[in-house]
Design a protein around this motif. Structure first.
Motif, PDB file in Angstrom:
ATOM      1  N   ALA A   1     -24.342 -14.131  23.081  1.00 59.78           N
ATOM      2  CA  ALA A   1     -23.052 -14.190  22.400  1.00 59.78           C
ATOM      3  C   ALA A   1     -22.060 -13.182  22.853  1.00 59.78           C
ATOM      4  O   ALA A   1     -22.379 -12.029  23.238  1.00 59.78           O
ATOM      5  CB  ALA A   1     -23.365 -14.182  20.835  1.00 59.78           C
ATOM      6  N   PRO A   2     -20.711 -14.092  23.028  1.00 57.53           N
ATOM      7  CA  PRO A   2     -19.633 -12.859  23.539  1.00 57.53           C
ATOM      8  C   PRO A   2     -19.735 -11.596  22.408  1.00 57.53           C
ATOM      9  O   PRO A   2     -19.569 -11.845  21.073  1.00 57.53           O
ATOM     10  CB  PRO A   2     -18.488 -13.740  23.509  1.00 57.53           C
ATOM     11  CG  PRO A   2     -18.674 -14.991  22.973  1.00 57.53           C
ATOM     12  CD  PRO A   2     -20.258 -15.144  22.654  1.00 57.53           C
ATOM     13  N   LEU A   3     -19.196 -10.421  22.698  1.00 57.06           N
ATOM     14  CA  LEU A   3     -18.948  -9.471  21.792  1.00 57.06           C
ATOM     15  C   LEU A   3     -17.414  -9.010  22.212  1.00 57.06           C
ATOM     16  O   LEU A   3     -16.993  -8.978  23.237  1.00 57.06           O
ATOM     17  CB  LEU A   3     -19.875  -8.183  22.442  1.00 57.06           C
ATOM     18  CG  LEU A   3     -21.467  -8.412  22.245  1.00 57.06           C
ATOM     19  CD1 LEU A   3     -22.090  -7.396  22.886  1.00 57.06           C
ATOM     20  CD2 LEU A   3     -21.844  -8.566  20.826  1.00 57.06           C
ATOM     21  N   ASP A   4     -17.143  -8.794  20.804  1.00 51.98           N
ATOM     22  CA  ASP A   4     -15.593  -8.678  21.105  1.00 51.98           C
ATOM     23  C   ASP A   4     -14.971  -7.479  21.897  1.00 51.98           C
ATOM     24  O   ASP A   4     -13.902  -7.476  22.355  1.00 51.98           O
ATOM     25  CB  ASP A   4     -15.192  -8.228  19.478  1.00 51.98           C
ATOM     26  CG  ASP A   4     -13.589  -8.409  19.245  1.00 51.98           C
ATOM     27  OD1 ASP A   4     -12.997  -9.491  19.762  1.00 51.98           O
ATOM     28  OD2 ASP A   4     -13.029  -7.255  18.794  1.00 51.98           O
ATOM     29  N   ASN A   5     -15.737  -6.339  22.004  1.00 47.95           N
ATOM     30  CA  ASN A   5     -15.137  -5.301  22.727  1.00 47.95           C
ATOM     31  C   ASN A   5     -15.982  -4.966  24.016  1.00 47.95           C
ATOM     32  O   ASN A   5     -15.934  -3.878  24.656  1.00 47.95           O
ATOM     33  CB  ASN A   5     -15.404  -3.921  21.937  1.00 47.95           C
ATOM     34  CG  ASN A   5     -16.686  -3.516  21.530  1.00 47.95           C
ATOM     35  OD1 ASN A   5     -17.560  -4.502  21.316  1.00 47.95           O
ATOM     36  ND2 ASN A   5     -16.995  -2.296  21.383  1.00 47.95           N
ATOM     37  N   VAL A   6     -16.715  -6.006  24.578  1.00 50.65           N
ATOM     38  CA  VAL A   6     -17.343  -6.036  25.816  1.00 50.65           C
ATOM     39  C   VAL A   6     -16.525  -7.046  26.591  1.00 50.65           C
ATOM     40  O   VAL A   6     -16.562  -8.234  26.365  1.00 50.65           O
ATOM     41  CB  VAL A   6     -18.785  -6.254  25.578  1.00 50.65           C
ATOM     42  CG1 VAL A   6     -19.489  -6.255  27.026  1.00 50.65           C
ATOM     43  CG2 VAL A   6     -19.601  -5.111  24.741  1.00 50.65           C
ATOM     44  N   ILE A   7     -16.378  -6.578  27.918  1.00 51.14           N
ATOM     45  CA  ILE A   7     -15.635  -7.722  28.807  1.00 51.14           C
ATOM     46  C   ILE A   7     -15.954  -7.681  30.237  1.00 51.14           C
ATOM     47  O   ILE A   7     -16.358  -6.543  30.659  1.00 51.14           O
ATOM     48  CB  ILE A   7     -13.951  -7.405  28.751  1.00 51.14           C
ATOM     49  CG1 ILE A   7     -13.384  -7.549  27.368  1.00 51.14           C
ATOM     50  CG2 ILE A   7     -13.112  -8.030  29.768  1.00 51.14           C
ATOM     51  CD1 ILE A   7     -11.965  -7.444  26.999  1.00 51.14           C
ATOM     52  N   THR A   8     -16.206  -8.741  30.836  1.00 49.67           N
ATOM     53  CA  THR A   8     -16.317  -8.653  32.373  1.00 49.67           C
ATOM     54  C   THR A   8     -15.177  -9.229  32.727  1.00 49.67           C
ATOM     55  O   THR A   8     -14.256 -10.002  32.198  1.00 49.67           O
ATOM     56  CB  THR A   8     -17.528  -9.803  32.386  1.00 49.67           C
ATOM     57  OG1 THR A   8     -17.195 -10.915  31.904  1.00 49.67           O
ATOM     58  CG2 THR A   8     -18.842  -9.352  31.956  1.00 49.67           C
ATOM     59  N   LEU A   9     -14.894  -8.860  34.215  1.00 46.44           N
ATOM     60  CA  LEU A   9     -13.676  -9.348  34.821  1.00 46.44           C
ATOM     61  C   LEU A   9     -13.896 -10.246  35.841  1.00 46.44           C
ATOM     62  O   LEU A   9     -14.383  -9.624  37.123  1.00 46.44           O
ATOM     63  CB  LEU A   9     -13.015  -8.107  35.078  1.00 46.44           C
ATOM     64  CG  LEU A   9     -11.503  -8.269  35.655  1.00 46.44           C
ATOM     65  CD1 LEU A   9     -10.784  -9.002  34.887  1.00 46.44           C
ATOM     66  CD2 LEU A   9     -10.941  -6.778  36.141  1.00 46.44           C
ATOM     67  N   ARG A  10     -13.538 -11.489  36.140  1.00 48.33           N
ATOM     68  CA  ARG A  10     -13.611 -12.448  37.288  1.00 48.33           C
ATOM     69  C   ARG A  10     -12.232 -13.221  37.193  1.00 48.33           C
ATOM     70  O   ARG A  10     -11.727 -13.331  38.310  1.00 48.33           O
ATOM     71  CB  ARG A  10     -14.793 -13.178  37.078  1.00 48.33           C
ATOM     72  CG  ARG A  10     -15.772 -13.271  38.343  1.00 48.33           C
ATOM     73  CD  ARG A  10     -16.326 -11.966  38.512  1.00 48.33           C
ATOM     74  NE  ARG A  10     -16.767 -12.203  39.917  1.00 48.33           N
ATOM     75  CZ  ARG A  10     -17.251 -11.136  40.567  1.00 48.33           C
ATOM     76  NH1 ARG A  10     -17.479  -9.848  39.935  1.00 48.33           N
ATOM     77  NH2 ARG A  10     -17.658 -11.249  41.859  1.00 48.33           N
ATOM     78  N   ALA A  11     -11.787 -13.775  36.056  1.00 48.40           N
ATOM     79  CA  ALA A  11     -10.839 -14.643  35.906  1.00 48.40           C
ATOM     80  C   ALA A  11      -9.691 -14.366  35.158  1.00 48.40           C
ATOM     81  O   ALA A  11      -9.790 -13.213  34.304  1.00 48.40           O
ATOM     82  CB  ALA A  11     -11.276 -15.869  35.520  1.00 48.40           C
ATOM     83  N   ALA A  12      -8.478 -14.769  35.260  1.00 49.38           N
ATOM     84  CA  ALA A  12      -7.188 -14.715  34.744  1.00 49.38           C
ATOM     85  C   ALA A  12      -7.318 -14.190  33.180  1.00 49.38           C
ATOM     86  O   ALA A  12      -6.809 -13.444  32.584  1.00 49.38           O
ATOM     87  CB  ALA A  12      -6.065 -15.526  34.902  1.00 49.38           C
TER      88      ALA A  12
ATOM     89  N   LEU B   1     -16.006  -2.060  29.758  1.00 47.61           N
ATOM     90  CA  LEU B   1     -16.006  -3.231  30.791  1.00 47.61           C
ATOM     91  C   LEU B   1     -17.247  -3.140  31.440  1.00 47.61           C
ATOM     92  O   LEU B   1     -17.765  -2.044  31.749  1.00 47.61           O
ATOM     93  CB  LEU B   1     -14.903  -2.745  31.780  1.00 47.61           C
ATOM     94  CG  LEU B   1     -14.975  -3.697  32.889  1.00 47.61           C
ATOM     95  CD1 LEU B   1     -14.106  -4.833  32.897  1.00 47.61           C
ATOM     96  CD2 LEU B   1     -14.618  -3.085  34.486  1.00 47.61           C
ATOM     97  N   LEU B   2     -17.904  -4.396  31.440  1.00 49.99           N
ATOM     98  CA  LEU B   2     -18.978  -4.427  32.279  1.00 49.99           C
ATOM     99  C   LEU B   2     -18.914  -4.904  33.668  1.00 49.99           C
ATOM    100  O   LEU B   2     -18.644  -5.770  34.135  1.00 49.99           O
ATOM    101  CB  LEU B   2     -20.077  -5.563  31.721  1.00 49.99           C
ATOM    102  CG  LEU B   2     -21.317  -5.656  31.714  1.00 49.99           C
ATOM    103  CD1 LEU B   2     -22.250  -4.380  31.275  1.00 49.99           C
ATOM    104  CD2 LEU B   2     -21.731  -6.846  30.811  1.00 49.99           C
TER     105      LEU B   2
END
Ligand SMILES: Cc1cc2nc3c(=O)[nH]c(=O)nc-3n(C[C@H](O)[C@H](O)[C@H](O)COP(=O)(O)OP(=O)(O)OC[C@H]3O[C@@H](n4cnc5c(N)ncnc54)[C@H](O)[C@@H]3O)c2cc1C
Length: 408
Positions: free
Chosen positions: A119-130, A234-235
């Motif tokens: 499940a997505p976590l509000d304060n955890v982000i991965t970065l690939r797309a806009a 940021l993961l």
């Protein structure tokens, strides 16, 4: 049905479209992308895009270029299945497109941590797309403290951007050094010292665990046995090639879609390009997977040659750049693994105190050059590598000898 269907709308796909349009083949091309926008440049997403809400994504081509060129766009409608026997792809909308040639340019996705759940976590982000960059930018504006898990290129770029925005930043890396898979130990050390001097906290060789999830957020994690509260995380723990479609359709995959020197998969009617491929690198003498703009562009050029009847073997010098605060890192060639027999390196001072290049040789053969704030040396290094020159190390290390003169 002589169409060419391209699956994916990133760097490799955009370069393919440009090459096919130049070859007068645009009307045959269908570009199908999961993202709802036209292809854009990804590198700024961890750099300038995060700095200000005014920054927009940078499109690969001017507005309407694809339509005006005659390319058929299918945006926001991913391919969900490939039928190789019928030569068709099915889109999520239910549309079915026939093809004579199919090109997979599906890129890679950010690796996730099983301990964080699905499940997505509000304060955890991965970065690939806009869309992820947009979310990260919004969260960064509110965060006081940023934790970056992973000391690779994307993690460190975001860490530097966050630091420049006045955030407290902590980078947690489980390996004993930063950028360990891609650069030399000497460059890792320089990057570490520079970022620490700029105020970044960096843990190396960290034991990470104890993920505390609370109300759809990551409240804290444990680093070396100490509880660390998390404001924003940021993961940045690497990428996984997007091979699901290829695998489901029976194409050979091995941590990447396996292609030959013409970018053909195990089915010659299907090609693959970019981050999603494992390809034979003539210079390295083995099959590789690379995640870089250069690789996506050069593989797309090779694929265009294959598709337009001008086939030639893929042969490109790998190069890569990363902007991290005061550091402009530029790498040409592939860094051999630590302990490679015959590996020897020299340092070439740059035009000022913050600039230098490291030239790496294996058994006297120049194989990789790493430049820090030395763009001219980087450009010349690429030419030296392309030309197969092996400048004597003592001359290469002498800043009074222009690298250009060693090309002769
Ligand atoms: C934040 C960030 C910073 C970077 N910085 C640098 C840098 O400084 N220098 C550098 O050299 N490289 C950098 N890179 C790496 C570089 O951007 C990638 O190597 C490059 O984008 C690879 O191009 P690609 O076309 O193979 O894949 P991508 O550009 O990732 O494109 C893949 C596309 O395929 C689409 N797709 C996937 N599956 C489907 C499907 N089933 N149907 C339809 N569409 C699908 C995806 O939505 C995506 O649009 C960076 C990457 C990121 C994420």
């Amino acid at each position: 049905m002589n169409s060419i269907v391209i699956v994916g709308g990133g760097h490799a796909a955009a370069q393919l479209c440009a090459g096919l349009a130049e070859a007068g083949q645009a009307a045959r091309v269908h570009l199908v992308c999961e993202e709802a926008c036209e292809p854009y440049h990804r590198p700024p997403l961890s750099k300038t895009f995060l700095k200000s809400a005014d920054q927009a994504t940078q499109p690969h081509r001017p507005p309407n270029w694809f339509q005006d060129s005659g390319i058929h766009l299918h945006l926001g409608d991913p391919v969900v299945a490939i039928d190789r026997a019928a030569h068709t792809v099915s889109l999520r909308s239910g549309a079915v497109l026939p093809w004579e040639k199919l090109v997979l340019a599906t890129g890679s996705r950010a690796r996730r941590l099983p301990a964080l759940g699905d499940a997505p976590l509000d304060n955890v982000i991965t970065l690939r797309a806009a869309d992820e960059a947009q979310r990260l930018r919004e969260r960064l504006a509110q965060a006081g403290h940023v934790t970056v898990l992973g000391g690779g290129f994307i993690g460190l770029e975001v860490a530097c951007t966050a630091l420049a925005l006045g955030k407290k930043v902590r980078v947690i890396e489980v390996a004993p050094r930063l950028l360990g898979r891609a650069v030399s130990p000497a460059l890792s050390k320089h990057v570490l010292q520079t970022h620490r001097a700029a105020g970044m906290e960096i843990d190396l060789g960290a034991a990470v665990g104890g993920f505390e999830l609370e109300d759809g957020r990551l409240a804290a994690l444990e680093v070396n046995g100490q509880r660390q509260p998390v404001d924003l995380l940021l993961l940045g723990i690497g990428g996984v090639p997007e091979t699901a479609l290829a695998q489901a359709s029976g194409l050979e995959c091995a941590d990447g879609i396996v292609v030959d020197a013409h970018m053909q998969t195990s089915d010659p009617a299907v090609l693959a390009v970019g981050d999603c491929t494992r390809f034979p690198d003539r210079r390295a003498g083995r099959a590789l997977r690379l995640e870089s703009v250069q690789n996506a562009n050069d593989q797309a050029r090779t694929a265009v040659a294959t598709l337009t009847g001008a086939a030639r073997e893929h042969d490109a010098i790998a190069w890569f750049w990363s902007d991290q605060g005061s550091l402009r890192l530029q790498m040409a060639g592939l860094m051999p693994a630590e302990g490679t027999p015959g590996l020897a390196s020299v340092r070439r001072p740059g035009p000022n105190d913050s600039a230098f290049s490291l030239l790496h040789y294996v058994d006297g053969k120049l194989v990789c050059v790493e430049s820090v704030n030395a763009p001219v040396d980087h450009m010349m290094s690429r030419k030296l590598l392309e030309a197969g020159r092996n400048p004597p190390p003592e001359q290469a290390a002498d800043p009074a000898v222009p690298l250009k003169s060693l090309l002769a």
